[in-house]
Scaffold this active site. Structure first.
Site, PDB file in Angstrom:
ATOM      1  CB  SER A 157      -3.854   3.127  -1.467  1.00 19.32           C
ATOM      2  OG  SER A 157      -3.243   4.101  -0.621  1.00 19.32           O
ATOM      3  CE  LYS A 176      -3.755   5.659  -6.353  1.00 16.00           C
ATOM      4  NZ  LYS A 176      -3.275   5.278  -4.897  1.00 16.00           N
ATOM      5  CB  SER A 184      -2.653   7.610  -2.063  1.00 14.05           C
ATOM      6  OG  SER A 184      -2.484   5.918  -2.317  1.00 14.05           O
TER       7      SER A 184
HETATM    8  N1  GLN Z   1       0.051   4.311   2.821  1.00 16.19           N
HETATM    9  C1  GLN Z   1       0.665   3.382   2.160  1.00 16.19           C
HETATM   10  C2  GLN Z   1       1.950   4.178   1.817  1.00 16.19           C
HETATM   11  O1  GLN Z   1       2.070   5.171   2.059  1.00 16.19           O
HETATM   12  C3  GLN Z   1      -0.416   2.852   1.282  1.00 16.19           C
HETATM   13  C4  GLN Z   1      -0.030   3.430  -0.151  1.00 16.19           C
HETATM   14  C5  GLN Z   1      -0.557   2.648  -1.007  1.00 16.19           C
HETATM   15  O2  GLN Z   1      -1.597   1.414  -0.546  1.00 16.19           O
HETATM   16  N2  GLN Z   1      -0.416   3.082  -2.354  1.00 16.19           N
HETATM   17  O3  GLN Z   1       2.749   3.894   1.699  1.00 16.19           O
END
Ligand code: GLN
EC number: 6.3.5.7
Length: 494
Positions: A182, A79, A158
């Site tokens: 994510s 990532k 994400s």
């Molecule tokens: N959707 C969550 C956020 O936007 C999770 C993000 C993540 O785990 N990086 O904070």
């Protein structure tokens, strides 16, 4: 689809040992697949083909000399919020669009030192703030299972680029990060294994921080075995991350004859929430019955603070984001605006240009919660409720060994529907089942179970107490062997 790139890590490794395949040939073949299909999917921000071919050559030489390393020839993706030495690391942002780190994140470094070959850096919501991989300056990543790539499904986020890269056979495994879900969310939508370890078992050094108290590196693979192999390679204490657990890590070996005889599985009723589709509910219920039929003791339990999790997560997330993002001021690294009329102007213009609306909103909200007059009312209160969420898990794990829940409430939404909602509303739905584990720090794994009536993956989540990785993996493998989701990959046209 190439049959070679669909092999597990162990199968590929055996082929290298037996000289039936050479890492260079494998790498070239996978890059052919990437070039053919990545334009449609947009899984990568940066491809590192030249670097990969050099590494493949090194792997081939080691194999020829009989000095093969554990992951020699295995292709990995990362990532784009993990620092990779000499390879740009953008976080999907203008701020870091041209940022080239001078060091490797520890978890990636361990993969490289074990002989793994980096194919590229994958797409993400800016700085990991999102759950769709729709908010990157490089455009959205599409779900490889989409019925029609012109009207695509989201791949989740994400870490959506990483999940798509694994699902599309662009690599054997990919690193994601997991702050509120994510890794598990895109794994769920993309039909791959998504694993979030116990907080502190994997080093965060070189993972660009979102919420330090919740962030963990995550692992995406096609199979449970692959996930265990990668976890064993990268887990353990790290002097460069003071939050890693100091005890040395004992690699996990899955039990040959695992059975569910003495395993108690809790079904927390609060996860049967508004918005859960009947198909996911059915998959969840059937799996609970199936585990019971196979010897597990399954019981319904209550975790009353589950519904508070999303609000608490959101407040704490924004507070830590506000503080983490303060480092981007255009002075030391990253984007610098063309305005040196004053230091203040340079800062504000740099930040206005460098961040998207989602990041700016979180910084503003976080700073608001942290104002002296609000600190107690929001931040301290959220910390107290976080403790209650965590206590829910402690109480549950005093009675049961594992929790079984959905990972996401539905199969993957259409991108066009998803982006009608703002980021906050998207996250409120997407993170419902995943963010509690981050607040408690406990391990969790998403495993694909079946295809929905839309031919899209439906997945479930296993969670356990801290350091219960072995039981989670054993149970996941038990499920994997019975559901054979893996075979569905033959239906993908990639
Ligand atoms: N959707 C969550 C956020 O936007 C999770 C993000 C993540 O785990 N990086 O904070």
């Amino acid at each position: 689809m190439s049959r070679i790139s669909n092999l597990s890590i162990k199968q590929l490794s055996r082929k290298f040992d037996e000289k039936l395949l050479c890492p260079k040939e494998h790498t070239l073949e996978v890059f052919k697949n990437i070039k053919r299909n990545n334009n449609d999917i947009n899984a990568f921000i940066t491809l590192s083909e030249e670097f990969a071919l050099k590494k493949a050559e090194e792997s081939a030489n080691r194999i020829a000399l009989g000095k093969k390393l554990k992951l020699d020839g295995i292709l990995v993706a990362c990532k784009d919020n993990f620092c990779t030495k000499g390879i740009r690391t953008t976080c999907g942002s203008i701020m870091l669009k041209n940022f080239v780190p001078t060091y490797n994140a520890t978890v990636y470094d361990k993969l490289e030192k074990a002989g793994a070959i980096l194919v590229g850096k994958t797409n993400l919501d800016q700085y990991g703030m999102g759950s769709g991989t729709v908010d990157s300056i490089f455009g959205p990543t599409k779900n490889v299972w989409s019925e029609n790539l012109n009207n695509p499904r989201i791949c989740g986020g994400s870490s959506g680029g990483s999940a798509s890269a694994v699902a599309a056979n662009f690599c054997s495994t990919a690193l994601g990060s997991d702050t509120g879900g994510s890794t598990r969310n895109p794994a769920s939508y993309s039909g791959v294994i998504g694993f979030k370890p116990t907080y502190g078992l994997l080093s965060r050094h070189g993972l660009i921080p979102l919420v330090n108290s919740m962030d963990v590196p995550g692992i995406l693979t096609k199979t449970v075995d692959d996930c265990v192999d990668i976890f064993n390679t990268i887990a353990g204490p790290d002097d460069l991350d003071s939050t890693t657990i100091k005890k040395s890590f004992n690699p996990i070996e899955l039990s040959e004859n695992f059975n569910l005889k003495n395993v108690k599985i809790g079904i927390p009723k609060e996860y049967n929430c508004e918005g859960l589709t009947s198909e996911v509910l059915e998959a969840w219920t059937k799996m609970a019955d199936f585990l019971e039929e196979n010897g597990a003791r399954v019981e319904e339990i209550s975790m009353p603070y589950t519904t508070a999790s999303i609000f608490v997560y959101s407040i704490l997330n924004q507070c830590e984001v506000a503080s983490n993002m303060a480092r981007y001021d255009g002075i030391e690294y990253g984007h610098r605006a063309d305005d040196e009329s004053s230091t203040e102007n340079l800062y504000s213009k740099t930040r206005a240009e460098g961040f998207n609306g989602v990041v700016k909103n979180r910084i503003l909200a976080g700073n608001y919660f942290l104002l002296r007059k609000n600190y107690e009312k929001y931040f301290l209160k959220a910390l107290k409720v976080r403790r209650l969420v965590s206590d829910d898990f402690k109480k549950a794990f005093s009675k049961i060994d594992l929790l079984l829940t959905p990972t996401t409430l539905s199969d993957a939404p259409l991108l066009s529907d998803f982006t009608k909602n703002n980021n906050r509303d998207q996250c409120a739905v997407q993170d419902f089942c995943t963010c509690p584990a981050n607040m408690a720090g406990v391990p969790a794994l998403s495993i694909p179970i079946k295809l929905s009536s839309n031919n899209l993956p439906i997945s479930l989540q296993l969670m356990g107490p801290n350091f219960s990785e072995k039981l989670i993996f054993n149970t996941a493998k038990f499920i994997e062997n019975r559901v054979d989701f893996y075979l569905n990959y033959n239906k993908l046209k990639l």
